[in-house]
Write a protein that holds these residues in place. Structure first.
Motif, PDB file in Angstrom:
ATOM      1  N   SER A   1       0.825  -1.209   0.000  1.00 31.11           N
ATOM      2  CA  SER A   1       0.000   0.000   0.000  1.00 31.11           C
ATOM      3  C   SER A   1       0.859   1.258   0.000  1.00 31.11           C
ATOM      4  O   SER A   1       0.539   2.245  -0.670  1.00 31.11           O
ATOM      5  N   SER A   2       1.970   1.229   0.732  1.00 31.91           N
ATOM      6  CA  SER A   2       2.831   2.406   0.807  1.00 31.91           C
ATOM      7  C   SER A   2       3.448   2.715  -0.549  1.00 31.91           C
ATOM      8  O   SER A   2       3.718   3.874  -0.866  1.00 31.91           O
ATOM      9  N   ARG A   3       3.659   1.699  -1.356  1.00 31.84           N
ATOM     10  CA  ARG A   3       4.204   1.931  -2.703  1.00 31.84           C
ATOM     11  C   ARG A   3       3.197   2.682  -3.574  1.00 31.84           C
ATOM     12  O   ARG A   3       3.587   3.386  -4.508  1.00 31.84           O
ATOM     13  N   ALA A   4       1.913   2.525  -3.250  1.00 31.66           N
ATOM     14  CA  ALA A   4       0.866   3.219  -4.009  1.00 31.66           C
ATOM     15  C   ALA A   4       0.606   4.625  -3.476  1.00 31.66           C
ATOM     16  O   ALA A   4      -0.130   5.392  -4.100  1.00 31.66           O
ATOM     17  N   GLY A   5       1.168   4.951  -2.305  1.00 28.59           N
ATOM     18  CA  GLY A   5       1.037   6.303  -1.781  1.00 28.59           C
ATOM     19  C   GLY A   5       0.260   6.406  -0.490  1.00 28.59           C
ATOM     20  O   GLY A   5      -0.354   5.431  -0.022  1.00 28.59           O
ATOM     21  N   PRO A   6       0.251   7.592   0.128  1.00 25.87           N
ATOM     22  CA  PRO A   6      -0.409   7.811   1.424  1.00 25.87           C
ATOM     23  C   PRO A   6      -1.896   7.457   1.429  1.00 25.87           C
ATOM     24  O   PRO A   6      -2.403   6.931   2.413  1.00 25.87           O
ATOM     25  N   GLY A   7      -2.593   7.761   0.334  1.00 23.91           N
ATOM     26  CA  GLY A   7      -4.030   7.474   0.300  1.00 23.91           C
ATOM     27  C   GLY A   7      -4.319   6.002   0.386  1.00 23.91           C
ATOM     28  O   GLY A   7      -5.239   5.566   1.100  1.00 23.91           O
ATOM     29  N   ALA A   8      -3.555   5.194  -0.340  1.00 28.51           N
ATOM     30  CA  ALA A   8      -3.749   3.743  -0.316  1.00 28.51           C
ATOM     31  C   ALA A   8      -3.423   3.179   1.061  1.00 28.51           C
ATOM     32  O   ALA A   8      -4.128   2.290   1.568  1.00 28.51           O
ATOM     33  N   LEU A   9      -2.372   3.680   1.680  1.00 28.80           N
ATOM     34  CA  LEU A   9      -2.020   3.200   3.010  1.00 28.80           C
ATOM     35  C   LEU A   9      -3.083   3.602   4.025  1.00 28.80           C
ATOM     36  O   LEU A   9      -3.437   2.821   4.913  1.00 28.80           O
ATOM     37  N   SER A  10      -3.605   4.797   3.905  1.00 20.74           N
ATOM     38  CA  SER A  10      -4.677   5.243   4.787  1.00 20.74           C
ATOM     39  C   SER A  10      -5.894   4.332   4.669  1.00 20.74           C
ATOM     40  O   SER A  10      -6.492   3.918   5.673  1.00 20.74           O
ATOM     41  N   ALA A  11      -6.272   4.000   3.435  1.00 16.67           N
ATOM     42  CA  ALA A  11      -7.427   3.124   3.211  1.00 16.67           C
ATOM     43  C   ALA A  11      -7.199   1.755   3.836  1.00 16.67           C
ATOM     44  O   ALA A  11      -8.122   1.157   4.424  1.00 16.67           O
ATOM     45  N   LEU A  12      -5.971   1.246   3.735  1.00 13.67           N
ATOM     46  CA  LEU A  12      -5.649  -0.037   4.355  1.00 13.67           C
ATOM     47  C   LEU A  12      -5.823   0.029   5.866  1.00 13.67           C
ATOM     48  O   LEU A  12      -6.424  -0.865   6.480  1.00 13.67           O
ATOM     49  N   LEU A  13      -5.309   1.070   6.487  1.00 15.26           N
ATOM     50  CA  LEU A  13      -5.404   1.192   7.942  1.00 15.26           C
ATOM     51  C   LEU A  13      -6.851   1.308   8.404  1.00 15.26           C
ATOM     52  O   LEU A  13      -7.225   0.755   9.444  1.00 15.26           O
ATOM     53  N   ILE A  14      -7.657   2.012   7.638  1.00 13.69           N
ATOM     54  CA  ILE A  14      -9.083   2.111   7.974  1.00 13.69           C
ATOM     55  C   ILE A  14      -9.724   0.729   7.914  1.00 13.69           C
ATOM     56  O   ILE A  14     -10.492   0.347   8.801  1.00 13.69           O
ATOM     57  N   ARG A  15      -9.391  -0.030   6.884  1.00 11.93           N
ATOM     58  CA  ARG A  15      -9.956  -1.379   6.760  1.00 11.93           C
ATOM     59  C   ARG A  15      -9.491  -2.278   7.900  1.00 11.93           C
ATOM     60  O   ARG A  15     -10.280  -3.038   8.465  1.00 11.93           O
ATOM     61  N   LEU A  16      -8.215  -2.195   8.257  1.00 12.84           N
ATOM     62  CA  LEU A  16      -7.709  -3.002   9.371  1.00 12.84           C
ATOM     63  C   LEU A  16      -8.468  -2.679  10.655  1.00 12.84           C
ATOM     64  O   LEU A  16      -8.794  -3.579  11.444  1.00 12.84           O
ATOM     65  N   GLY A  17      -8.756  -1.397  10.869  1.00 11.30           N
ATOM     66  CA  GLY A  17      -9.513  -0.998  12.052  1.00 11.30           C
ATOM     67  C   GLY A  17     -10.928  -1.545  12.018  1.00 11.30           C
ATOM     68  O   GLY A  17     -11.443  -2.029  13.036  1.00 11.30           O
TER      69      GLY A  17
END
Length: 295
Positions: A67-83
């Protein structure tokens, strides 16, 4: 798993005993191909019950990396899903982030704000400090003060004695020079414990300072390693303090404890004796100090 991931998952799911699957689940997560991280997250969500006694960090980290390779937005979306899926992020990141990752943009995302207290996100800040000390330190000072900044010096790849740690503390010395006097005082207070316990960090930090009083303070903190009987490293710091009288005064304000140090070798005692004499200590002072480090 790398040859035929789908077949491996089918084989795993066909195992009848839950205890066996639970024992294998962590191995599956460790061996999961990073390029198939999204499938790994689906696997983890479908089998969360198998990770009740172990951490699913391996699959989560692989998703973080992708996700981090795709940028901050993708990583943010991942963290929201994990939560939302109640998947733990209670671990430190073990894999370096992309060199061009935009940390400044990431810390303003919803995913960061919702998970900012997790160890995983704390290690992100440590990695940001490693990548761009000035920008990360400024942000941390504005969002938590010196305490938040110093906390971030010990996560991620900032291990004691590491090259990253050495480089960080040199950069923090330059950063501290630009602070106001009040901010410098607050920073030094927050950094006390870390610099006392990591004399190499104190040496790198002091070496990057220009202000003579700050340099002396940093060396005094580094010299406190003498409480653990590390005389050679302490002397290195004490020699760097400008005023010999202040070096001797250090021993009065930092008495030794017989319960918190190893005893000095004869060679270390000779080193300390020669330095004390060079600093202007009289025979009585030398004897009193050396008795504190008797073998």
């Amino acid at each position: 798993m790398e040859r035929d991931l789908d077949a491996a998952v089918s084989w795993f799911e066909a195992i009848p005993l839950a205890a066996t699957r639970r024992a294998l689940a962590i191995k599956m997560s460790m061996g999961w191909p990073v390029e198939e991280a999204v499938k790994g997250l689906d696997f983890l969500i479908a089998h969360q019950d198998l990770f009740t006694t172990s951490s699913p960090w391996a699959i989560v980290e692989k998703n973080v990396v992708m996700s981090s390779r795709a940028g901050p937005g993708a990583l943010s979306a991942l963290l929201i899903r994990l939560g939302e899926e109640r998947i733990s992020t209670d671990f430190n990141l073990r894999t370096p982030m992309p060199d061009d990752f935009d940390y400044a943009a990431f810390v303003s995302t919803e995913g960061y704000q919702k998970n900012r207290d997790s160890p995983l996100l704390s290690s992100f800040l440590s990695n940001w400090l490693n990548q761009d000390t000035a920008a990360a330190a400024s942000w941390l000072m504005d969002n938590g003060g010196p305490e938040a900044l110093i906390r971030s010096t010990s996560g991620g790849f900032m291990t004691f004695g590491s090259e990253a740690n050495d480089r960080l503390w040199k950069s923090l010395g330059a950063f501290a020079e630009e602070l106001s006097p009040d901010e410098q005082s607050h920073f030094m207070k927050a950094a006390q414990s870390r610099l006392r316990n990591d004399p190499t960090a104190a040496l790198n930090f002091a070496g990057a300072l220009i202000d003579p009083e700050l340099k002396d303070q940093a060396h005094e903190l580094g010299a406190q390693i003498i409480a653990r009987g590390e005389i050679e490293r302490a002397v290195q710091h004490l020699d760097a303090i400008r005023n010999p009288a202040r070096r001797l005064a250090f021993f009065e304000s930092n008495p030794t404890s017989p319960f918190s140090q190893r005893k000095a070798t004869s060679g270390e005692r000779e080193l300390l004796k020669s330095r004390l004499t060079a600093w202007g200590a009289d025979d009585q002072q030398v004897e009193a100090i050396l008795n504190s480090y008797a073998p």
